[in-house]
Design a protein around this motif. Structure first.
Motif, PDB file in Angstrom:
ATOM      1  N   ARG A  28       0.886  -1.320  -0.169  1.00 29.59           N
ATOM      2  CA  ARG A  28       0.058   0.057   0.139  1.00 29.59           C
ATOM      3  C   ARG A  28       0.958   1.173   0.042  1.00 29.59           C
ATOM      4  O   ARG A  28       0.659   2.236  -0.651  1.00 29.59           O
ATOM      5  N   ALA A  29       1.943   1.311   0.828  1.00 28.51           N
ATOM      6  CA  ALA A  29       2.918   2.319   0.845  1.00 28.51           C
ATOM      7  C   ALA A  29       3.590   2.581  -0.338  1.00 28.51           C
ATOM      8  O   ALA A  29       3.921   3.703  -1.132  1.00 28.51           O
ATOM      9  N   ALA A  30       3.854   1.387  -1.243  1.00 32.74           N
ATOM     10  CA  ALA A  30       4.770   1.682  -2.457  1.00 32.74           C
ATOM     11  C   ALA A  30       3.723   1.806  -3.569  1.00 32.74           C
ATOM     12  O   ALA A  30       4.406   2.110  -4.561  1.00 32.74           O
ATOM     13  N   GLY A  31       2.561   1.436  -3.400  1.00 32.35           N
ATOM     14  CA  GLY A  31       1.578   1.758  -4.498  1.00 32.35           C
ATOM     15  C   GLY A  31       1.530   0.568  -5.514  1.00 32.35           C
ATOM     16  O   GLY A  31       1.285   0.905  -6.727  1.00 32.35           O
ATOM     17  N   ARG A  32       2.155  -0.689  -5.312  1.00 31.62           N
ATOM     18  CA  ARG A  32       2.354  -1.427  -6.394  1.00 31.62           C
ATOM     19  C   ARG A  32       2.773  -3.131  -5.418  1.00 31.62           C
ATOM     20  O   ARG A  32       2.978  -3.267  -4.406  1.00 31.62           O
ATOM     21  N   ALA A  33       2.770  -3.860  -6.262  1.00 31.53           N
ATOM     22  CA  ALA A  33       3.040  -5.147  -5.906  1.00 31.53           C
ATOM     23  C   ALA A  33       4.400  -5.361  -5.640  1.00 31.53           C
ATOM     24  O   ALA A  33       5.305  -4.885  -6.406  1.00 31.53           O
ATOM     25  N   LEU A  34       4.989  -5.892  -4.486  1.00 33.36           N
ATOM     26  CA  LEU A  34       6.260  -6.108  -4.239  1.00 33.36           C
ATOM     27  C   LEU A  34       6.603  -7.664  -3.971  1.00 33.36           C
ATOM     28  O   LEU A  34       7.889  -8.189  -4.068  1.00 33.36           O
ATOM     29  N   PHE A  35       5.650  -8.227  -3.482  1.00 31.01           N
ATOM     30  CA  PHE A  35       5.802  -9.884  -3.403  1.00 31.01           C
ATOM     31  C   PHE A  35       5.317 -10.694  -4.521  1.00 31.01           C
ATOM     32  O   PHE A  35       4.191 -10.344  -5.194  1.00 31.01           O
ATOM     33  N   GLY A  36       6.126 -11.675  -4.835  1.00 33.21           N
ATOM     34  CA  GLY A  36       5.840 -12.427  -6.079  1.00 33.21           C
ATOM     35  C   GLY A  36       4.911 -13.496  -6.146  1.00 33.21           C
ATOM     36  O   GLY A  36       4.125 -13.133  -5.579  1.00 33.21           O
ATOM     37  N   MET A  37       5.232 -14.593  -6.611  1.00 37.47           N
ATOM     38  CA  MET A  37       4.295 -15.633  -7.107  1.00 37.47           C
ATOM     39  C   MET A  37       4.006 -16.402  -5.718  1.00 37.47           C
ATOM     40  O   MET A  37       4.572 -16.236  -4.779  1.00 37.47           O
TER      41      MET A  37
ATOM     42  N   LYS B  16      12.385  -8.994   0.235  1.00 29.95           N
ATOM     43  CA  LYS B  16      13.141 -10.094   0.717  1.00 29.95           C
ATOM     44  C   LYS B  16      13.165 -10.138   2.399  1.00 29.95           C
ATOM     45  O   LYS B  16      13.898  -9.068   2.790  1.00 29.95           O
ATOM     46  N   GLY B  17      13.006 -11.465   2.690  1.00 27.87           N
ATOM     47  CA  GLY B  17      13.064 -11.663   4.245  1.00 27.87           C
ATOM     48  C   GLY B  17      11.655 -10.943   4.936  1.00 27.87           C
ATOM     49  O   GLY B  17      11.770 -11.145   6.261  1.00 27.87           O
ATOM     50  N   ARG B  18      11.016 -10.515   4.386  1.00 26.62           N
ATOM     51  CA  ARG B  18       9.658  -9.937   5.411  1.00 26.62           C
ATOM     52  C   ARG B  18       8.652 -11.225   5.308  1.00 26.62           C
ATOM     53  O   ARG B  18       8.468 -11.948   4.314  1.00 26.62           O
TER      54      ARG B  18
END
Length: 489
Positions: free
Chosen positions: A94-103, A115-117
């Motif tokens: 939500r803060a980034a305004g886009r997907a950060l985590f993949g498949m 990574k690592g979250r």
């Protein structure tokens, strides 16, 4: 802000199109019938509802962010509240305004900042315990929420730091005698590992028992069974490895070369008391119930000859076989006094279905009444919205009498399917099965949703109440009923 475009694939279109609706509705319209005025509690359910389009261009439909829906029953009225679980993943994206985590369950496809979250989507199940709402995804710790407001209290809840496992089941059970929540975590020390832990959590929400052990091989340990004396774990070869993830294949694949196992852990014992039984390869995911007669353990599951999940393909690329995917209620039985390591399997019904439920007050006890979503292939089907992304069309609700074998079914018609029901006890009654079933109907012709209420032991009569929902609710996974007293803690 850039407009969001989701892929035009079965995972993101039709009934499976992302919704993103957070809402408060004070009173749902009653289209037909009436809601019993004495019902006082809430039906909580969750669905994957992605906040942003996937990084990979497409993804399994159940890799969306957890959208929690609460249907509050009181005095014949039903209100609705719906809100996303604010997981660590959700907040970062939500803060980034886009997907950060993949498949789905593949951290190798995440962006650097992810990574690592904690990757939890909190999208698989919701349960109330000790006055708190747990939003669950089995690859992560719970997300703790307020059962009234649906506000997130703790996006990564570890029971005050006492839970050492990296994961927590999406299918906890509740001991009807003690009120304890019984749970486990698989891949408990890290992704793809064989480490498991069993937990018992008291009525105050404190961990009071912890047993660590290893399973025969890494697999999708989605559910388990409990009896008065044992915790029972089934190991089925929906498995994975780092090579699959590096190749960006679906996380899980079905391995026909591995046997199934059933592990029996005495609830009063430790890892040294765990015993494994085995059988040739088959498929079983959700558990209806389990009970024991002394050292003899009975474990009831919908079982199929082959892989039920087309979205988790065969690891050797063998084609999906719909005939072998048909699951029927089956009783697995083992005896701790026997020298045999074999699992005995006995059919309980010829209905093809999944998402089994019981009167939860009989968890771990011998139950007579079971409920099931059924695929009735003899009925006509009209799918104006396209085929289900799950590969299943649950068009019928069933009640099974496990003592007599009799079945009682209700077909919704050619343009509807059902989401998993939950049992609602009739207030003041302690008789097994005396109550209601509540479930969401997917209206495939109009891309809409309705809430249905049935008499649990008389489903063939049809719903006693049909309520309108002012927006489409994306197909979900699991949900549960909680009384007003349980919600208050």
């Amino acid at each position: 802000m850039t407009a969001m475009t989701f892929p035009k694939t079965p995972n993101f279109t039709g009934m499976f199109a992302p919704s993103g609706v957070e809402a408060d509705v004070n009173s749902l319209p009653v289209i037909d019938g009436a809601v019993p005025e004495e019902l006082d509690g809430a039906f909580y359910r969750v669905c994957p509802d992605p906040q942003f389009p996937p990084l990979s261009g497409d993804d399994i439909w159940f890799n969306g962010d957890g959208m929690i829906t609460r249907f509050r029953f009181q005095g014949g009225n039903v209100s609705l509240r719906q809100k996303w679980a604010r997981t660590e993943k959700f907040n970062m994206e939500r803060a980034a305004g886009r997907a950060l985590f993949g498949m789905y369950r593949n951290p190798l496809t995440d962006t650097e900042e992810a990574k690592g979250r904690v990757r939890s989507t909190a999208n698989t199940n919701v349960v109330v315990h000790a006055g708190k709402l747990y939003a669950l995804k089995e690859d992560s710790p719970p997300t703790l929420m307020d059962p009234e407001t649906l506000d997130t209290i703790d996006p990564v809840y570890t029971f005050g730091g006492k839970m050492k496992s990296q994961t927590f089941t999406a299918h906890p059970k509740f001991d009807p005698k003690t009120g304890h929540m019984l749970a486990f975590g698989y891949a408990a020390k890290g992704l793809l590992g064989r480490d498991m832990v069993y937990y018992e959590i008291d009525t105050k929400g404190e961990i009071v028992k912890e047993v660590w052990f290893e399973i025969p091989y890494y697999c999708m340990m989605h559910d388990f069974g409990v009896t008065e004396d044992y915790a029972v774990f089934h190991v089925v070869p929906i498995t994975s490895d780092w090579e699959r993830l590096a190749a960006r294949k679906p996380h899980f694949g079905f391995d026909t070369k591995k046997p199934v196992y059933l592990g029996v852990l005495p609830r009063g014992g430790g890892a040294e008391d765990l015993r494994w039984f085995s059988a040739p390869v088959c498929f079983a995911s959700h558990v209806m119930n389990a009970h024991n007669d002394g050292t003899k353990i009975h474990f009831d599951v919908p079982m199929a000859e082959g892989n039920m999940f087309p979205f988790f393909p065969d690891i050797d690329d063998n084609p999906f076989d719909p005939q072998k995917a048909a699951s029927r209620m089956t009783r697995w039985t083992v005896d701790l006094r026997s020298n045999s390591e074999d699992i005995q399997m006995e059919p309980l019904s010829d209905l093809v279905g999944e998402f089994p439920r019981i009167d939860d007050r009989f968890t771990g006890l011998k139950n007579r009444h079971g409920f099931l979503l059924v695929q009735d292939f003899s009925k006509p089907v009209d799918l104006p919205g396209g085929r289900s992304a799950s590969g299943m069309l649950m068009n019928t609700l069933a009640h099974i009498d496990l003592e007599t074998g009799e079945k009682d079914t209700y077909w919704l018609g050619p343009v509807s399917s059902l989401q998993e029901p939950a049992f609602v006890p009739r207030p003041g009654s302690t008789e097994e099965g005396d109550g209601y079933l509540v479930a969401i109907e997917n209206r495939l012709d109009t891309q809409s949703s309705r809430l249905l209420l049935f008499e649990a032991r008389h489903v063939a009569k049809g719903p006693i109440a049909t309520l309108g929902i002012p927006f489409r609710i994306r197909p979900g996974l699991h949900g549960n009923w909680a009384t007003a007293a349980q919600i208050a803690g």
